[in-house]
Write a protein that holds these residues in place. Structure first.
Motif, short mmCIF file in Angstrom:
data_model
loop_
_atom_site.label_atom_id
_atom_site.label_comp_id
_atom_site.label_asym_id
_atom_site.label_seq_id
_atom_site.Cartn_x
_atom_site.Cartn_y
_atom_site.Cartn_z
N THR A 1 60.02 -79.95 -21.80
CA THR A 1 58.65 -79.77 -21.33
C THR A 1 57.69 -79.72 -22.52
O THR A 1 56.64 -80.35 -22.52
N LEU A 2 58.08 -78.94 -23.53
CA LEU A 2 57.19 -78.78 -24.68
C LEU A 2 57.04 -80.07 -25.46
O LEU A 2 55.98 -80.36 -26.02
N ALA A 3 58.11 -80.88 -25.48
CA ALA A 3 58.07 -82.10 -26.28
C ALA A 3 57.49 -83.27 -25.51
O ALA A 3 57.22 -84.32 -26.09
N SER A 4 57.30 -83.10 -24.19
CA SER A 4 56.92 -84.26 -23.38
C SER A 4 55.59 -84.91 -23.78
O SER A 4 55.47 -86.12 -23.67
N PRO A 5 54.58 -84.15 -24.27
CA PRO A 5 53.35 -84.85 -24.66
C PRO A 5 53.58 -85.91 -25.73
O PRO A 5 52.94 -86.97 -25.71
N VAL A 6 54.51 -85.64 -26.65
CA VAL A 6 54.80 -86.62 -27.70
C VAL A 6 55.35 -87.90 -27.08
O VAL A 6 54.93 -89.02 -27.40
N VAL A 7 56.30 -87.72 -26.15
CA VAL A 7 56.88 -88.88 -25.48
C VAL A 7 55.81 -89.61 -24.68
O VAL A 7 55.75 -90.85 -24.67
N ALA A 8 54.94 -88.84 -24.01
CA ALA A 8 53.87 -89.44 -23.21
C ALA A 8 52.97 -90.29 -24.10
O ALA A 8 52.53 -91.37 -23.71
N MET A 9 52.76 -89.80 -25.33
CA MET A 9 51.92 -90.55 -26.26
C MET A 9 52.59 -91.87 -26.62
O MET A 9 51.96 -92.93 -26.62
N LEU A 10 53.90 -91.81 -26.90
CA LEU A 10 54.64 -93.03 -27.23
C LEU A 10 54.54 -94.04 -26.09
O LEU A 10 54.52 -95.24 -26.30
N TRP B 1 49.30 -82.74 -16.26
CA TRP B 1 50.15 -82.85 -15.06
C TRP B 1 51.60 -83.05 -15.45
O TRP B 1 52.50 -82.49 -14.82
N LEU B 2 51.84 -83.85 -16.49
CA LEU B 2 53.22 -84.08 -16.94
C LEU B 2 53.86 -82.77 -17.37
O LEU B 2 54.97 -82.43 -16.94
N VAL B 3 53.13 -82.01 -18.19
CA VAL B 3 53.69 -80.74 -18.66
C VAL B 3 53.89 -79.79 -17.49
O VAL B 3 54.95 -79.16 -17.36
N ALA B 4 52.91 -79.72 -16.60
CA ALA B 4 53.03 -78.81 -15.46
C ALA B 4 54.21 -79.22 -14.57
O ALA B 4 55.01 -78.37 -14.15
N ALA B 5 54.35 -80.53 -14.31
CA ALA B 5 55.41 -80.99 -13.42
C ALA B 5 56.78 -80.71 -14.04
O ALA B 5 57.69 -80.22 -13.37
N LEU B 6 56.92 -80.99 -15.34
CA LEU B 6 58.21 -80.73 -15.98
C LEU B 6 58.50 -79.24 -16.00
O LEU B 6 59.63 -78.80 -15.77
N PHE B 7 57.46 -78.45 -16.27
CA PHE B 7 57.67 -77.01 -16.34
C PHE B 7 58.13 -76.46 -14.99
O PHE B 7 59.02 -75.63 -14.91
N LEU B 8 57.55 -76.97 -13.91
CA LEU B 8 57.91 -76.47 -12.58
C LEU B 8 59.17 -77.15 -12.05
O LEU B 8 59.87 -76.59 -11.21
#
Lengths: 208, 242, 218
Positions: free
Chosen positions: C107-116, C126-133
């Protein structure tokens, strides 16, 4: 009420009956040494008593949460140190003091060593020390003295004797004579299951 | 006389032995009548032409695919609660039949979809749910395969079936949420006016009856085989012991 | 229960515990996809939600087969079963430890992947929230699968076959949240459904896991 009362117990291993009609009682301060050739059902009996497998029939009566089981495997985590392993099991059993256990099995000099760097005998000592931190009165021991040297064996017998003095009880499966005055022997050979008897409902025999 | 008496393997073998020829006969007759009637003695649909006739295989197999899972759920529950061996073995016996029905439904659906929608496969909610159902059947059968001890296998597969049912249902709704889809609504229902017309309806009912009878016959046969297998195991275990 | 949780966490962090493997796997999948699909930003942006979620599923699958198998090999599982701790709590502690070592880092690392993957900026929260939940549900379902296959010699492959279909609802709702969020639609309904699945999975699956463990220990 004694520590353990077993009446007319039938046990199976892998769907085949191995023990039948076993009855025994264990009072506080008493130790019972199970004897019998390999495969006669010592481990099966201990696992059944520990509640890890259901008996085919018969009753096992004992106060709730009174048993501590020690199997062939010691349940140690290789990357945790001796103290960490013991502390973990102590907290699982709601205890906090691991000091007596370290003393009893002479583990102080190894306290901070990772379990993976212990010898087989040292691991066993740690596995047995685990019994002390359970705080439970009835010990079910499966081959406790395997890979112990004479000194460690003496430590174990001393620990067991103290446990019995304090009103505990123990059931041991072992081939080595235990030098303990209060220990009684129980030969399991007479209780071997007759493969031709009709086993009760609950496994393959139901289909015959 | 209670229903549970049939859970006794001996009693089950006796009764099922008597039912089996009747069920097989009924399946053969109903399938022949239903399919021949449906294929050769119904008019072509005004829009779909003769491709509509695959409905006589597609709809019954799709219904059975779901009903068999429900039947497995019920037998699994019976095993967990009352520990009747026959119940667990019936669930085991039903799974491959259910998988086959799912595959038939998917295959006939693809054959039908090609001329109608111009594609063999679309990620339509109904189609996707069937694909998911297929995965659940596969997982269930794989777990039966993997475990040596038959009673443990029965226990674990029963738990998987319970949990799987919940997730299959969730998947069904999730998939609906996710895409709107091409598939038409239900072909059969008791109180709706938008049913298929009577000309198609009666042969369809007959072939559904045929599929049900076929399932009963196959299931009894397979359960009997499983029971014989367990009996063999018991005899061999006794012989080894003696 | 907390003792078991901390022990598992400590084991994961020690040498050979495999902490970070899931995270590395998550990154590798996310890097491989553009290599296979092509570098076009709009295509990547469209598939980014799905890729993130599929990568998260696979990454959380990675360490599942060791969840109970290691404890069974060294006898801890038998001892835990005889301990006063109910197996339901054991399953919950294992789920929690698995989530902290895989789901949370993902979850914490997902923004980096989203950027890639060129995910539109609106999709990040939303990505972080969805992964967290959503990832706690993956851990709970995975624990159940691991409990089913604990006694098997080659449980790993079977485990994936059993667990992946159970991941489907989480995957669908999770990816839907991100997809809607990324294009500026309201994403709360699927997010609520996702949270519902997670709550159900965490609340109920430990009982199923414990039942499966008991059956396996017999």
């Amino acid at each position: 009420m004694g520590l353990l009362t077993v009446s007319d117990l039938h046990c199976a291993r892998g769907g085949i009956a191995v023990l039948q009609g076993l009855s025994l009682t264990l009072e506080p301060g008493q130790a019972l040494v199970l004897r019998g050739p390999n495969g006669c059902g010592k481990t099966t009996l201990l696992r059944t008593l520990a509640g890890l497998q259901p008996p085919l029939s018969g009753t096992i009566t004992c106060p709730t949460d009174s048993m501590a089981y020690a199997a062939h495997a010691d349940g140690l985590k290789a990357t945790l140190s001796v103290v960490e392993n013991l502390t973990f099991w102590a907290s699982i059993f709601g205890q906090t003091d691991i000091e007596p256990a370290l003393v009893a099995m002479d583990l102080h000099s190894l306290a901070n060593r990772a379990a993976q760097n212990l010898s087989a005998g040292q691991k066993r000592r740690l596995g047995l020390a685990r019994l002390m931190v359970t705080g439970r009165p009835l010990w079910l021991l499966d081959e406790p003295t395997v890979s112990l040297d004479t000194h460690a064996c003496d430590l174990f017998v001393a620990m067991l004797a103290r446990h019995l003095e304090m009103g505990g009880g123990a059931l041991l499966a072992t081939h080595i004579p235990i030098d303990l005055a209060t220990a009684q022997l129980l030969d399991l050979t007479p209780y071997r299951a007759d493969p031709n008897t009709q086993a009760p409902d609950g496994f393959d025999e139901a289909f015959l | 006389m209670s229903l549970w008496e049939y859970a006794n393997p001996k009693k089950f073998m006796e009764t099922s032995g008597r039912i089996l020829p009747w069920a097989s006969g009924l399946a053969a007759v109903a399938l022949c009548v239903g399919l021949v009637w449906g294929f050769f003695f119904t008019p072509d649909d005004y829009r779909q032409g003769s491709t509509v006739k695959i409905i006589y295989i597609h709809v019954p197999s799709a219904m059975m695919a779901i009903n068999i899972w429900v039947m497995m759920l019920v037998t699994s529950l019976i095993w967990l609660v009352r520990r009747h061996h026959v119940s667990a073995l019936a669930a085991k016996a039903a799974a491959p039949i259910g998988l086959t029905m799912t595959l038939i439904a998917l295959a006939t659906g693809a054959l039908w979809g090609q001329p109608m929608w111009g594609t063999w496969w679309a990620w339509d909610p109904r189609l996707t749910s069937f694909l998911i159902l297929c995965l659940f059947y596969l997982g269930y059968m794989a777990l039966w395969q993997a475990i040596d001890n038959p009673d443990t296998a029965a226990d674990l597969t029963a738990v998987l079936c319970l949990v799987g049912s919940v997730f299959a249902l969730l998947s069904r709704y999730a998939v609906n949420f996710w895409s709107q889809g091409l598939h038409q609504g239900a072909s059969l229902s008791l109180d709706k006016k938008e049913n298929v017309s009577d000309v198609f309806y009666f042969p369809l009912l007959v072939s559904i009856a045929g599929f049900v009878a076929l399932f009963v016959a196959l299931m009894l046969l397979r359960t009997r085989t499983e029971i014989r297998g367990r009996r063999l195991r018991a005899l061999m275990a006794r012989q080894r012991g003696a | 229960m907390t003792a078991l949780f901390w022990r598992d966490l400590r084991l994961a962090l020690r040498a050979g515990g495999g902490f970070g493997l899931g995270l590395a796997f998550f990154f590798i999948v996310a890097v491989l996809v553009p290599l296979g699909v092509g570098p076009e930003p709009t295509t990547l942006a469209r598939i980014a939600p799905g890729i993130c979620w599929v990568a998260a599923l696979l990454a959380s699958l990675l360490s599942l087969d060791r969840l109970f198998a290691l404890d069974q090999e060294d006898g801890s599982l038998d001892l835990l079963a005889t301990a006063p701790l109910p197996l339901e709590s054991v399953a919950t502690a294992k789920t929690a430890a698995h989530w902290v070592t895989t789901g949370l880092p993902l979850t914490l690392a997902s923004p980096v992947v989203a950027m890639l993957l060129n995910l539109p900026a609106a999709g990040y929260p939303w990505l972080v929230a969805a992964l967290f939940l959503g990832t706690p549900a993956l851990s709970a379902i995975g624990t159940f699968g691991a409990a089913l296959t604990v006694g098997l010699k080659r449980g790993g492959l079977l485990l994936s076959l059993l667990v992946l279909p159970l991941y489907i609802p989480t995957l669908i709702f999770g990816a839907e949240v991100v997809r809607r969020g990324a294009v500026g639609m309201t994403a709360t309904p699927p997010l609520i459904l996702l949270a519902g699945i997670t709550a159900g999975a965490i609340g109920l699956l430990p009982f199923a896991s414990a039942a499966a463990l008991r059956m396996n220990l017999r």
